[in-house]
Design a protein around this motif. Structure first.
Motif: not given
Ligand code: SF4
Ligand code: SF4
Ligand code: SF4
Ligand code: FES
Lengths: 191, 322
Positions: B140, B142, B155-156, B158, B160, B179, B186-187, B189
């Motif tokens: 993913r 971002f 965010m790459n 993370c 979670l 989140i 999910s991210e 933010s």
């Protein structure tokens, strides 16, 4: 006591014989050895008119590589500096700004990168440590200079020219496994 | 008090203690690694499964093993429980799988990342990971964004773990980030690009086990292993003011909380201490922090020598005999 290694010699005070005392045979033997050397192959070459052949993996002056698109590969990660046993490398990092993507490969780059060639022992640990295939040692020698400061090479001396004709070929320094890995386009490193 | 045996070491613990905390009480190598549990954040844990252990005997009354590996951070001990961590090949195998999953979307950008050298995920993949990835899918991606003027979010990177969300929830007065979305999309933010500005928000940098949240005031300044960590304190009205400062010569590049042996900060510090006090005169320096010998940060890091050297007692004995 008996020697453990059996290498000790007992010093004797023996008298020389007649032949040894006239010295003549010993002098002749010495001259024979000296003249014999005149006809052997020389161990030296007349540098700089003649140069020796260098090994493909000779460890001389460093180069900081660019990638195929001409972007600097070094991301200023400091692994070469921490690996360097001679503390020869320093750098200052900077963040790539939007619009500079054609200059630097990664988000972070080395704004200043210096190697002190007087400290460097040309061990090659820096190229071993580099995760970005950015630094390599080359066949080129470090030139002599009159001032010590001139031996601190900055990016102007180290980064290779973006001109494709002047690129430094380092493929001979890389193992078969690395060259094989580089063909694997799954990894971002190879894109 | 329940008696629990972890890797053949038996210990008595309080009722309701989790397996992880019982192991931490014993200490040493048998402590399972934890990526999401944080003892100072209520409700954390149970997300990453890094801390999986095998329960070979559920309790004294019920000697059957538990059918599956359990998350030690959220499983309370029972009297007579027998737990295996290092001694179970099953756990090692499972953890290898977990690391692979944690790395599924994690970029390999340690050379760029400011967390490298003190990153839990680096340690974990060094200890348990594989060289190869089994997947071919792209990770993913971002854009890198600022949350507030002092914190950068990659965010790459993370994983979670939700720790930062608990910080926002429990430490700051107004929760501004969380989140969004679920599952694979999910991210982290902020609420419509809101800046995170309250006094304790900087602690999310310290709790983040990876380099997803980093300190903008120290961004790309140096690598952690070139800095000298020192214990320091100052009188601060908002927090205890006990911090670790990271120095380069006489300059302070970065201020963080003091992390203990499990990688958790001892006390949360306020943003003023973390981001604004970067002059050596602001701090009373206590001395070099203890850094584990195995860490890359310990290179060229000298701590006070013990007054009594190892040969002193022996020398004393020898003198007596003469
Ligand atoms: S070749 Fe060795 S001594 Fe020279 S800069 Fe590289 S690591 Fe340092
Ligand atoms: S040359 Fe390689 S090892 Fe050295 S800072 Fe650059 S990327 Fe890192
Ligand atoms: S940003 Fe860091 S602390 Fe927050 S969920 Fe992601 S990995 Fe955990
Ligand atoms: S630490 Fe237990 S599940 Fe993450």
């Amino acid at each position: 006591m008996k020697s453990l290694t059996n290498r000790s010699k007992v010093v004797s005070n023996k008298q020389m014989t007649f032949w040894e005392r006239i010295y003549f045979p010993a002098i002749l033997n010495g001259m024979r050895i000296t003249f014999g050397h005149l006809f052997r192959r020389k161990a030296t070459v007349q540098y700089p008119e003649a140069t020796r052949e260098f090994s493909d993996i000779y460890r001389g002056k460093h180069v900081l590589k660019r990638d195929d698109e001409g972007r600097e590969r070094c991301t200023s990660c400091g692994l070469c500096a921490v690996a360097c046993p001679a503390e020869a490398i320093t750098m200052v990092s900077a963040e790539r700004k939007p619009g500079e993507e054609h200059l630097y490969r990664e988000e972070k780059y080395a704004a200043v990168y210096e190697i002190n060639m007087l400290r460097c022992i040309f061990c090659g640990d820096c190229e071993e440590a580099c995760p970005k295939e950015a630094i390599f040692l080359t066949k080129e020698l470090v030139k002599s200079e009159y001032q010590r400061e001139k031996f601190i090479y900055g990016k102007d001396e180290l980064v290779e020219s973006p001109d494709p004709a002047k690129r430094v070929d380092v493929s001979k320094r890389q193992t078969k496994e690395v060259l094989e890995f580089k063909k694997d386009k799954r990894y971002k490193h190879n894109k | 008090m329940p008696k629990v045996t972890i890797d053949n070491i038996t210990i008595d613990v309080e009722e309701g203690t989790t397996i992880l905390n019982a192991a931490r009480k014993i200490g040493g190598r048998i402590v399972p690694p934890a990526m999401c549990y944080y003892s100072k954040l209520k409700g954390s844990g149970g997300k990453c499964r890094t801390c999986l252990v095998k329960v070979a005997q559920s309790s004294a009354k019920d000697p059957r093993p538990m059918p599956k590996l359990v998350a030690s951070c959220s499983t309370p001990v029972q009297d007579g429980m027998v737990v295996q961590n290092l001694t179970s090949p099953e756990v090692a195998e499972a953890r290898k799988g977990i690391v692979e999953f944690l790395l599924l979307n994690h970029p390999l950008d340690c050379p760029v990342c400011d967390q490298a050298g003190e990153c839990d995920l680096q340690d974990l993949s060094f200890g348990y990971g594989m060289e190869e990835t089994a997947t071919e899918d792209d990770r993913r991606e971002f854009p890198v964004i600022d949350i507030g003027d002092k914190i950068k979010l990659h965010m790459n990177r993370c994983i979670l773990c939700y720790r930062c969300v608990y910080v926002a929830d429990q430490l700051t007065d107004k929760r501004l980030h969380g989140i969004l979305y679920r599952g694979d999309v999910s991210e982290i933010s902020t609420f419509i690009g809101n800046a995170v500005t309250n006094d304790f928000s900087g602690n999310m940098i310290d709790v983040c086990p990876v380099g997803a949240l980093t300190d903008k005031t120290a961004r790309f300044k140096s690598r952690v292993w070139f800095l000298k960590p020192m214990d320091a304190h100052r009188a601060c009205g908002k927090c205890p003011g006990k911090v670790a400062i990271w120095m380069f010569g006489n300059e302070i590049y970065r201020v963080t909380g003091r992390k203990d042996q499990f990688g958790e900060v001892e006390e949360f510090i306020c943003n003023e201490c973390r981001f604004e006090k970067k002059e050596p005169g602001d701090w009373v320096i206590e001395g070099p922090r203890h850094i584990k010998r195995q860490s890359v940060i310990s290179a060229n890091h000298y701590e006070e020598m013990k007054k009594q050297s190892i040969i002193d007692p022996i020398a004393g004995e020898m003198n007596k005999q003469e």
